[in-house]
Design a protein around this motif. Structure first.
Motif, PDB file in Angstrom:
ATOM      1  N   SER A 223       0.919  -1.286   0.091  1.00  0.00           N
ATOM      2  CA  SER A 223      -0.098  -0.144   0.098  1.00  0.00           C
ATOM      3  C   SER A 223       0.861   1.251   0.065  1.00  0.00           C
ATOM      4  O   SER A 223       0.497   2.177  -0.695  1.00  0.00           O
ATOM      5  N   ALA A 224       1.995   1.225   0.946  1.00  0.00           N
ATOM      6  CA  ALA A 224       2.712   2.404   0.865  1.00  0.00           C
ATOM      7  C   ALA A 224       3.443   2.690  -0.597  1.00  0.00           C
ATOM      8  O   ALA A 224       3.542   4.193  -0.922  1.00  0.00           O
ATOM      9  N   VAL A 225       3.874   1.759  -1.318  1.00  0.00           N
ATOM     10  CA  VAL A 225       4.374   1.870  -2.589  1.00  0.00           C
ATOM     11  C   VAL A 225       3.364   2.458  -3.748  1.00  0.00           C
ATOM     12  O   VAL A 225       3.727   3.569  -4.435  1.00  0.00           O
ATOM     13  N   VAL A 226       1.887   1.986  -3.385  1.00  0.00           N
ATOM     14  CA  VAL A 226       0.986   2.299  -4.429  1.00  0.00           C
ATOM     15  C   VAL A 226       0.729   3.958  -4.072  1.00  0.00           C
ATOM     16  O   VAL A 226       0.620   4.692  -4.814  1.00  0.00           O
ATOM     17  N   VAL A 227       0.709   4.180  -2.656  1.00  0.00           N
ATOM     18  CA  VAL A 227       0.227   5.407  -2.504  1.00  0.00           C
ATOM     19  C   VAL A 227       1.512   6.697  -2.915  1.00  0.00           C
ATOM     20  O   VAL A 227       1.245   7.528  -3.677  1.00  0.00           O
ATOM     21  N   LEU A 228       2.569   6.125  -2.679  1.00  0.00           N
ATOM     22  CA  LEU A 228       3.950   6.962  -2.908  1.00  0.00           C
ATOM     23  C   LEU A 228       3.915   7.291  -4.288  1.00  0.00           C
ATOM     24  O   LEU A 228       4.059   8.500  -4.918  1.00  0.00           O
ATOM     25  N   LEU A 229       3.892   6.137  -5.236  1.00  0.00           N
ATOM     26  CA  LEU A 229       3.745   6.488  -6.584  1.00  0.00           C
ATOM     27  C   LEU A 229       2.558   7.286  -7.204  1.00  0.00           C
ATOM     28  O   LEU A 229       2.648   8.040  -8.256  1.00  0.00           O
ATOM     29  N   ALA A 230       1.559   7.063  -6.538  1.00  0.00           N
ATOM     30  CA  ALA A 230       0.341   7.921  -7.010  1.00  0.00           C
ATOM     31  C   ALA A 230       0.600   9.286  -6.797  1.00  0.00           C
ATOM     32  O   ALA A 230       0.153   9.998  -7.699  1.00  0.00           O
ATOM     33  N   HIS A 231       1.166   9.729  -5.747  1.00  0.00           N
ATOM     34  CA  HIS A 231       1.421  11.253  -5.619  1.00  0.00           C
ATOM     35  C   HIS A 231       2.419  11.665  -6.508  1.00  0.00           C
ATOM     36  O   HIS A 231       2.083  12.836  -6.946  1.00  0.00           O
ATOM     37  N   PHE A 232       3.530  10.971  -6.646  1.00  0.00           N
ATOM     38  CA  PHE A 232       4.213  11.417  -7.658  1.00  0.00           C
ATOM     39  C   PHE A 232       3.731  11.477  -9.083  1.00  0.00           C
ATOM     40  O   PHE A 232       4.000  12.268 -10.001  1.00  0.00           O
ATOM     41  N   LEU A 233       2.837  10.375  -9.565  1.00  0.00           N
ATOM     42  CA  LEU A 233       2.436  10.321 -10.628  1.00  0.00           C
ATOM     43  C   LEU A 233       1.145  11.389 -10.967  1.00  0.00           C
ATOM     44  O   LEU A 233       1.279  12.107 -11.979  1.00  0.00           O
ATOM     45  N   ASP A 234       0.732  11.875  -9.784  1.00  0.00           N
ATOM     46  CA  ASP A 234      -0.259  12.880  -9.772  1.00  0.00           C
ATOM     47  C   ASP A 234       0.277  14.360 -10.031  1.00  0.00           C
ATOM     48  O   ASP A 234       0.068  15.133 -11.000  1.00  0.00           O
ATOM     49  N   GLN A 235       1.636  14.438  -9.855  1.00  0.00           N
ATOM     50  CA  GLN A 235       2.421  15.924  -9.728  1.00  0.00           C
ATOM     51  C   GLN A 235       2.753  15.851 -11.328  1.00  0.00           C
ATOM     52  O   GLN A 235       2.793  16.768 -12.034  1.00  0.00           O
ATOM     53  N   ALA A 236       3.198  14.622 -11.698  1.00  0.00           N
ATOM     54  CA  ALA A 236       3.689  14.592 -13.134  1.00  0.00           C
ATOM     55  C   ALA A 236       2.544  14.551 -14.277  1.00  0.00           C
ATOM     56  O   ALA A 236       2.926  14.847 -15.453  1.00  0.00           O
ATOM     57  N   ILE A 237       1.438  13.947 -13.887  1.00  0.00           N
ATOM     58  CA  ILE A 237       0.442  13.871 -14.904  1.00  0.00           C
ATOM     59  C   ILE A 237      -0.527  14.787 -14.904  1.00  0.00           C
ATOM     60  O   ILE A 237      -1.070  15.341 -15.748  1.00  0.00           O
TER      61      ILE A 237
END
Length: 247
Positions: A223-237
């Motif tokens: 869950s931590a990796v999913v949440v972490l990547l989600a916020h970085f992807l939100d910033q990039a996309i």
């Protein structure tokens, strides 16, 4: 405190650390020798607690408190990322435009996703029996979900990745590890002591608290990796400045 005092304090600290490192290094067994006292004790303790995978025995039994610290570092990192990358007032969220994905890549992502997810679950579930465990399996599970982003698009990933749920599971995995440690205190032993029945060696129901702590880490890491990547992807996309959004 003046600069000179700070430099002297730093020098004293470094000197003390160096002295401790030298003292510890001189007491180690000879490199390349056949005497490994720590390893021998770790293997014996693992077999005594009916845990076939000695590494998992060390991580979730003999040094379970260290693993709690490692898990908490990841949990704190994700929490900090969520706070720092939250949407601010001068940012505007727009829907990402889907990109065309080659048919071969789409088939690859769709076919590999369930296989990767199954492998991740297997690695977590068998952590006390074979190489792997909650940390490794959790990363594989998170990777499996993001194959949908690679093979399809970001919207497809969003549909199977409700952030609120994953944030809840992330916190629950951390809390489960902490609460499981209290079982040792309730049994009159030490915190995180392996006080549950150890079961039969080399079976799924072996190792006492080891598989439970391992599963808690698997939930938290995935869950931590999913949440972490989600916020970085939100910033990039997804997130753009208001000025750009209104051009």
């Amino acid at each position: 405190m003046t600069g000179r005092v700070r430099r002297w304090a730093l020098a004293a600290g470094l000197a003390g650390t160096a002295a401790l490192m030298v003292a510890a290094g001189t007491g180690l067994p000879r490199f390349g020798g056949d005497q490994h006292p720590y390893g021998a004790r770790a293997v014996a303790a693992s077999l005594r607690q009916q845990t076939a995978n000695t590494i998992s025995s060390v991580n979730f039994d003999q040094r379970a408190l260290d693993t709690l610290g490692e898990e908490s570092i990841l949990f704190g990192s994700v929490l900090g990322t969520v706070v720092l990358l939250r949407q601010t007032r001068d940012e505007h969220r727009v829907r990402p435009r889907p990109e065309r994905v080659p048919a071969a890549l789409r088939r690859y992502g769709a076919g590999l996703l369930p296989v990767t997810l199954l492998i991740g679950l297997y690695v977590v579930a068998h952590g006390q029996l074979s190489p792997g465990g909650g940390f490794q399996g959790g990363v594989v599970i998170a990777t499996a979900l993001h194959l949908l982003y690679v093979g399809a698009d970001y919207r497809a990933l969003e549909r199977i990745r409700p952030l609120g749920l994953f944030e809840l599971v992330d916190g629950s995995g951390e809390a489960a590890y902490v609460l499981l440690g209290g079982a040792g205190l309730l049994a009159g032993s030490a915190y995180l002591a392996n006080v549950l029945p150890h079961g039969t060696f080399n079976t799924m129901a072996s190792g006492g608290t080891v598989p439970l702590l391992n599963a808690a880490v698997g939930l938290e890491v995935a869950s931590a990796v999913v949440v972490l990547l989600a916020h970085f992807l939100d910033q990039a996309i997804e997130i753009t400045d208001n000025r750009k959004a209104h051009r």
